[in-house]
Design an enzyme around this catalytic site. Structure first.
Site, short mmCIF file in Angstrom:
data_model
loop_
_atom_site.label_atom_id
_atom_site.label_comp_id
_atom_site.label_asym_id
_atom_site.label_seq_id
_atom_site.Cartn_x
_atom_site.Cartn_y
_atom_site.Cartn_z
N ALA A 252 1.20 -1.45 -0.44
CA ALA A 252 -0.33 0.08 0.53
C ALA A 252 0.47 1.56 -0.34
O ALA A 252 0.30 2.07 -0.13
CB ALA A 252 -0.94 -0.03 1.06
N ASP A 253 1.72 0.79 -0.24
CA ASP A 253 3.11 1.81 0.29
C ASP A 253 2.80 3.10 -1.06
O ASP A 253 2.89 2.71 -2.70
CB ASP A 253 4.44 1.93 -0.39
CG ASP A 253 5.72 3.41 0.28
OD1 ASP A 253 5.43 3.30 1.62
OD2 ASP A 253 5.94 3.72 -0.07
N ILE A 254 2.83 4.30 -1.03
CA ILE A 254 2.15 5.59 -1.89
C ILE A 254 3.70 5.57 -2.70
O ILE A 254 3.52 6.35 -4.01
CB ILE A 254 2.14 6.85 -1.35
CG1 ILE A 254 0.65 6.03 -0.33
CG2 ILE A 254 2.57 8.31 -1.83
CD1 ILE A 254 -0.62 5.96 -1.74
N TRP A 294 12.14 2.16 -4.81
CA TRP A 294 12.65 3.58 -3.48
C TRP A 294 13.28 4.53 -4.55
O TRP A 294 12.89 5.45 -4.15
CB TRP A 294 12.44 3.34 -2.34
CG TRP A 294 11.42 3.12 -1.68
CD1 TRP A 294 9.86 3.37 -2.13
CD2 TRP A 294 10.25 2.61 -0.41
NE1 TRP A 294 8.38 3.09 -1.52
CE2 TRP A 294 9.26 2.43 0.07
CE3 TRP A 294 11.55 1.65 0.41
CZ2 TRP A 294 9.49 1.71 1.14
CZ3 TRP A 294 11.55 0.84 1.56
CH2 TRP A 294 9.89 1.10 1.79
#
Length: 299
Positions: A252-254, A294
């Site tokens: 769910a990490d934006i 990331w």
């Protein structure tokens, strides 16, 4: 490990790129727990109640760690080496990750561009849990602002040659606070309750890193989620950055959604369900896939 009068040398894997890790560590100018200056990383550590300042540089498959204060004892040097190896995941053989990634249409370009990047961990469980909670449902910039206030109000400060260095607050300190103490720093009531509750759980040894590391993936995640304020995203984040679980993946990490939108050339962010399904292609290396995604957000 080799030691000398005021430094020690820690061998590193040939596929470790310190400079790539520094880019990640230098992603916010609000960071107060370490300093990146060019190719040098400076960080204070507390080992057995002794403050140790580390200045790290890399070269010839090794990290050189200088000690601007007094040279630590051999026992403390061993603890410093253990911390650094954990921090940069130096004991991990990444051969099978790179083999998988080079055959993956999303990861191939990322591992070519950022080869040598390793997961930059948060070895301390209290820090990992509370940093994850601080970052819940806010953007990264404000998360770092809150973290800076939190550290500078409740952490320990050291000085060397006119520079300030900060240690993350102790769980004992935070466990004794009131919710209003943290609300004054712009924590929400709920977030303040979570952080204080986690601190108390750490102090009472209701939960320990040693205990968690004895568990399998599923039990570890369930145990973390028993803590108030720890949902799936927070549990996966902590498992990935503190508990060495390469299968962990905060779907769910934006930040992951933005990175995948860019890599896939999508018009909009992908759904969490789609990201979770996509991550199955990365098997037991999902945490490394997430970390490279990331990293792609920082140029």
């Amino acid at each position: 490990m080799m030691t000398n009068d005021n430094y020690m040398i820690i061998p590193t894997p040939s596929d470790f790129n310190f400079e790539e890790c520094l880019v990640y560590l230098n992603r916010s100018n609000q960071e107060v727990l370490h300093q990146v200056e060019g190719k040098k990383l400076t960080k204070p550590l507390k080992i057995n109640e002794s403050l140790i300042l580390l200045k790290m540089t890399s070269g010839d498959d090794a990290l050189t760690v200088e000690f601007p204060f007094d040279k630590p004892s051999l026992e403390k040097c061993v603890a410093v080496e253990s911390y650094i190896c954990n921090w940069f995941d130096l004991g991990r053989n990444l051969e099978s990750f790179y083999k998988m990634a080079h055959e993956d249409s999303i990861l191939n370009n990322l591992v070519l561009k950022h080869s040598g990047l390793r997961i930059v961990g948060i070895p301390d469980l209290f820090e990992a849990l509370t940093w994850a909670v601080i970052g819940q449902q806010i953007n990264l910039t404000f998360a770092y602002t809150l973290k800076k206030r939190f550290v500078e109000f409740f952490g320990e400060r050291a000085e060397h040659q006119g520079e300030e260095y900060w240690l993350y607050p102790k769980s004992e300190t935070i466990g004794s606070l009131t919710v209003n103490d943290l609300k004054e720093l712009q924590f929400t009531t709920r977030k303040a309750e979570y952080v204080i509750g986690i601190a108390k759980a750490i102090v009472s040894r209701e939960i320990t890193k040693e205990e968690l590391l004895q568990m399998d993936y599923s039990d570890m995640k369930k145990r973390l989620m028993m803590l108030r304020g720890v949902g799936e995203w927070t549990a996966d984040y902590v498992m990935m950055r503190c508990l060495n679980q390469t299968s962990a993946f905060p779907a769910a990490d934006i930040g992951l959604h933005h990175a995948l939108r860019k890599q896939l050339g999508l018009d909009r962010k992908p759904s969490t369900e789609y990201v979770e399904k996509l991550s199955r292609n990365w098997g037991d290396w999902r945490a490394y896939a997430a970390f490279y995604l990331w990293r792609s957000q920082y140029g």
